[in-house]
Write a protein that holds these residues in place. Structure first.
Motif, PDB file in Angstrom:
ATOM      1  N   GLU A   1      -6.748  11.988  -1.559  1.00 47.09           N
ATOM      2  CA  GLU A   1      -5.342  11.847  -1.192  1.00 47.09           C
ATOM      3  C   GLU A   1      -5.122  12.199   0.275  1.00 47.09           C
ATOM      4  OE1 GLU A   1      -3.222  12.830  -5.469  1.00 47.09           O
ATOM      5  OE2 GLU A   1      -3.810  14.483  -4.161  1.00 47.09           O
ATOM      6  N   TYR A   2      -5.822  13.216   0.761  1.00 48.15           N
ATOM      7  CA  TYR A   2      -5.699  13.591   2.171  1.00 48.15           C
ATOM      8  C   TYR A   2      -6.194  12.456   3.074  1.00 48.15           C
ATOM      9  CZ  TYR A   2      -5.658  16.264   6.438  1.00 48.15           C
ATOM     10  OH  TYR A   2      -5.387  16.684   7.713  1.00 48.15           O
ATOM     11  N   LEU A   3      -7.227  11.776   2.650  1.00 46.41           N
ATOM     12  CA  LEU A   3      -7.740  10.642   3.415  1.00 46.41           C
ATOM     13  C   LEU A   3      -6.695   9.532   3.497  1.00 46.41           C
ATOM     14  CD1 LEU A   3     -10.215   9.554   4.904  1.00 46.41           C
ATOM     15  CD2 LEU A   3     -10.990   8.610   2.735  1.00 46.41           C
ATOM     16  N   ARG A   4      -6.029   9.226   2.386  1.00 47.02           N
ATOM     17  CA  ARG A   4      -4.965   8.213   2.398  1.00 47.02           C
ATOM     18  C   ARG A   4      -3.792   8.674   3.267  1.00 47.02           C
ATOM     19  NH1 ARG A   4      -5.982   7.369  -3.487  1.00 47.02           N
ATOM     20  NH2 ARG A   4      -4.274   8.813  -3.806  1.00 47.02           N
ATOM     21  N   TYR A   5      -3.419   9.940   3.133  1.00 48.47           N
ATOM     22  CA  TYR A   5      -2.350  10.519   3.954  1.00 48.47           C
ATOM     23  C   TYR A   5      -2.688  10.364   5.439  1.00 48.47           C
ATOM     24  CZ  TYR A   5      -0.549  14.478   6.651  1.00 48.47           C
ATOM     25  OH  TYR A   5      -0.039  15.263   7.644  1.00 48.47           O
ATOM     26  N   SER A   6      -3.920  10.701   5.812  1.00 46.60           N
ATOM     27  CA  SER A   6      -4.345  10.613   7.216  1.00 46.60           C
ATOM     28  C   SER A   6      -4.239   9.189   7.745  1.00 46.60           C
ATOM     29  CB  SER A   6      -5.786  11.097   7.363  1.00 46.60           C
ATOM     30  OG  SER A   6      -5.884  12.445   7.012  1.00 46.60           O
ATOM     31  N   GLY A   7      -4.614   8.225   6.935  1.00 48.47           N
ATOM     32  CA  GLY A   7      -4.504   6.826   7.348  1.00 48.47           C
ATOM     33  C   GLY A   7      -3.070   6.415   7.621  1.00 48.47           C
ATOM     34  N   TRP A   8      -2.170   6.858   6.774  1.00 47.87           N
ATOM     35  CA  TRP A   8      -0.763   6.505   6.965  1.00 47.87           C
ATOM     36  C   TRP A   8      -0.196   7.132   8.227  1.00 47.87           C
ATOM     37  CZ3 TRP A   8       1.371   2.492   5.109  1.00 47.87           C
ATOM     38  CH2 TRP A   8       0.982   1.983   3.874  1.00 47.87           C
ATOM     39  N   ILE A   9      -0.480   8.417   8.439  1.00 44.48           N
ATOM     40  CA  ILE A   9       0.143   9.054   9.603  1.00 44.48           C
ATOM     41  C   ILE A   9      -0.489   8.593  10.915  1.00 44.48           C
ATOM     42  CG2 ILE A   9       0.934  11.037   8.285  1.00 44.48           C
ATOM     43  CD1 ILE A   9      -1.254  12.665   9.727  1.00 44.48           C
ATOM     44  N   LEU A  10      -1.742   8.167  10.879  1.00 44.40           N
ATOM     45  CA  LEU A  10      -2.356   7.633  12.104  1.00 44.40           C
ATOM     46  C   LEU A  10      -1.786   6.261  12.455  1.00 44.40           C
ATOM     47  CD1 LEU A  10      -6.096   8.646  11.658  1.00 44.40           C
ATOM     48  CD2 LEU A  10      -4.460   9.550  13.318  1.00 44.40           C
ATOM     49  N   ASN A  11      -1.543   5.444  11.445  1.00 39.45           N
ATOM     50  CA  ASN A  11      -1.024   4.099  11.679  1.00 39.45           C
ATOM     51  C   ASN A  11       0.488   4.056  11.868  1.00 39.45           C
ATOM     52  OD1 ASN A  11      -3.475   2.575  11.570  1.00 39.45           O
ATOM     53  ND2 ASN A  11      -3.547   3.054   9.396  1.00 39.45           N
ATOM     54  N   TYR A  12       1.181   5.025  11.308  1.00 41.27           N
ATOM     55  CA  TYR A  12       2.647   5.058  11.372  1.00 41.27           C
ATOM     56  C   TYR A  12       3.092   6.466  11.757  1.00 41.27           C
ATOM     57  CZ  TYR A  12       1.962   0.694   8.938  1.00 41.27           C
ATOM     58  OH  TYR A  12       1.548  -0.561   8.611  1.00 41.27           O
ATOM     59  N   PRO A  13       3.109   6.774  13.050  1.00 39.43           N
ATOM     60  CA  PRO A  13       3.433   8.126  13.520  1.00 39.43           C
ATOM     61  C   PRO A  13       4.794   8.643  13.051  1.00 39.43           C
ATOM     62  CG  PRO A  13       2.687   6.754  15.339  1.00 39.43           C
ATOM     63  CD  PRO A  13       2.805   5.872  14.147  1.00 39.43           C
TER      64      PRO A  13
ATOM     65  N   GLY B   1       0.820  -1.212   0.000  1.00 36.56           N
ATOM     66  CA  GLY B   1       0.000   0.000   0.000  1.00 36.56           C
ATOM     67  C   GLY B   1       0.849   1.255   0.000  1.00 36.56           C
ATOM     68  N   LEU B   2       1.946   1.225   0.745  1.00 32.60           N
ATOM     69  CA  LEU B   2       2.852   2.365   0.787  1.00 32.60           C
ATOM     70  C   LEU B   2       3.474   2.604  -0.581  1.00 32.60           C
ATOM     71  CD1 LEU B   2       4.292   4.585   2.295  1.00 32.60           C
ATOM     72  CD2 LEU B   2       5.973   2.907   3.043  1.00 32.60           C
ATOM     73  N   LEU B   3       3.820   1.549  -1.257  1.00 33.22           N
ATOM     74  CA  LEU B   3       4.381   1.688  -2.596  1.00 33.22           C
ATOM     75  C   LEU B   3       3.389   2.385  -3.515  1.00 33.22           C
ATOM     76  CD1 LEU B   3       7.115   0.731  -3.691  1.00 33.22           C
ATOM     77  CD2 LEU B   3       5.897  -1.145  -4.777  1.00 33.22           C
ATOM     78  N   LYS B   4       2.123   2.027  -3.372  1.00 35.45           N
ATOM     79  CA  LYS B   4       1.072   2.631  -4.198  1.00 35.45           C
ATOM     80  C   LYS B   4       0.811   4.083  -3.805  1.00 35.45           C
ATOM     81  CE  LYS B   4      -3.715   2.172  -4.243  1.00 35.45           C
ATOM     82  NZ  LYS B   4      -4.871   1.403  -3.887  1.00 35.45           N
ATOM     83  N   ASP B   5       0.886   4.389  -2.526  1.00 35.72           N
ATOM     84  CA  ASP B   5       0.542   5.731  -2.021  1.00 35.72           C
ATOM     85  C   ASP B   5       1.742   6.643  -1.824  1.00 35.72           C
ATOM     86  OD1 ASP B   5      -2.123   5.081  -1.955  1.00 35.72           O
ATOM     87  OD2 ASP B   5      -2.118   4.557   0.168  1.00 35.72           O
ATOM     88  N   ARG B   6       2.908   6.230  -2.225  1.00 33.00           N
ATOM     89  CA  ARG B   6       4.099   7.042  -1.949  1.00 33.00           C
ATOM     90  C   ARG B   6       4.021   8.423  -2.581  1.00 33.00           C
ATOM     91  NH1 ARG B   6       5.498   3.490  -5.864  1.00 33.00           N
ATOM     92  NH2 ARG B   6       6.647   4.281  -7.675  1.00 33.00           N
ATOM     93  N   PHE B   7       3.322   8.547  -3.695  1.00 36.27           N
ATOM     94  CA  PHE B   7       3.214   9.855  -4.342  1.00 36.27           C
ATOM     95  C   PHE B   7       2.368  10.822  -3.518  1.00 36.27           C
ATOM     96  CE2 PHE B   7       4.169   6.936  -7.850  1.00 36.27           C
ATOM     97  CZ  PHE B   7       5.380   7.479  -8.230  1.00 36.27           C
ATOM     98  N   VAL B   8       1.434  10.282  -2.753  1.00 36.59           N
ATOM     99  CA  VAL B   8       0.646  11.125  -1.849  1.00 36.59           C
ATOM    100  C   VAL B   8       1.565  11.721  -0.794  1.00 36.59           C
ATOM    101  CG1 VAL B   8      -1.155  11.084  -0.073  1.00 36.59           C
ATOM    102  CG2 VAL B   8      -1.505   9.873  -2.229  1.00 36.59           C
ATOM    103  N   LEU B   9       2.487  10.926  -0.294  1.00 32.25           N
ATOM    104  CA  LEU B   9       3.397  11.401   0.745  1.00 32.25           C
ATOM    105  C   LEU B   9       4.469  12.340   0.194  1.00 32.25           C
ATOM    106  CD1 LEU B   9       3.717   8.039   2.671  1.00 32.25           C
ATOM    107  CD2 LEU B   9       2.382  10.043   3.339  1.00 32.25           C
ATOM    108  N   LEU B  10       4.687  12.310  -1.092  1.00 36.02           N
ATOM    109  CA  LEU B  10       5.656  13.223  -1.704  1.00 36.02           C
ATOM    110  C   LEU B  10       5.039  14.577  -2.033  1.00 36.02           C
ATOM    111  CD1 LEU B  10       7.478  10.762  -4.122  1.00 36.02           C
ATOM    112  CD2 LEU B  10       8.351  11.721  -1.993  1.00 36.02           C
ATOM    113  N   LYS B  11       3.727  14.624  -2.165  1.00 36.89           N
ATOM    114  CA  LYS B  11       3.045  15.872  -2.490  1.00 36.89           C
ATOM    115  C   LYS B  11       3.030  16.812  -1.292  1.00 36.89           C
ATOM    116  CE  LYS B  11      -0.502  15.674  -5.918  1.00 36.89           C
ATOM    117  NZ  LYS B  11      -1.934  15.528  -6.159  1.00 36.89           N
ATOM    118  N   ARG B  12       2.941  18.100  -1.582  1.00 39.65           N
ATOM    119  CA  ARG B  12       2.763  19.096  -0.533  1.00 39.65           C
ATOM    120  C   ARG B  12       1.347  18.996   0.007  1.00 39.65           C
ATOM    121  NH1 ARG B  12       5.817  23.577  -0.620  1.00 39.65           N
ATOM    122  NH2 ARG B  12       5.023  23.708   1.484  1.00 39.65           N
TER     123      ARG B  12
END
Length: 64
Positions: free
Chosen positions: A36-48, A17-28
């Motif tokens: 994209e913000y929803l996916r970003y929120s999921g990542w930062i909640l699960n992986y502080p 999933g991280l491989l697929k969403d890495r571009f979301v984390l690279l964006k400002r």
């Protein structure tokens, strides 16, 4: 923690999933769409640590 070590600690599905969403984390943050913000929120909640790294990246770009 280095990227490869961090990735090794992720579960297989999370790593994929991280491989697929890495571009979301690279964006400002201000450029993220709602989905994209929803996916970003999921990542930062699960992986502080990932959220902390993202916020450090944002603070670097916001320095003027």
């Amino acid at each position: 923690m280095q990227e490869k070590q961090y990735e090794a600690n992720l579960r297989h599905n999370s790593a994929r999933g991280l491989l697929k969403d890495r571009f979301v984390l690279l964006k400002r943050k201000h450029e993220l769409s709602d989905a994209e913000y929803l996916r970003y929120s999921g990542w930062i909640l699960n992986y502080p640590e990932m959220g902390e790294a993202y916020e450090l990246k944002e603070s670097f770009f916001n320095r003027s």
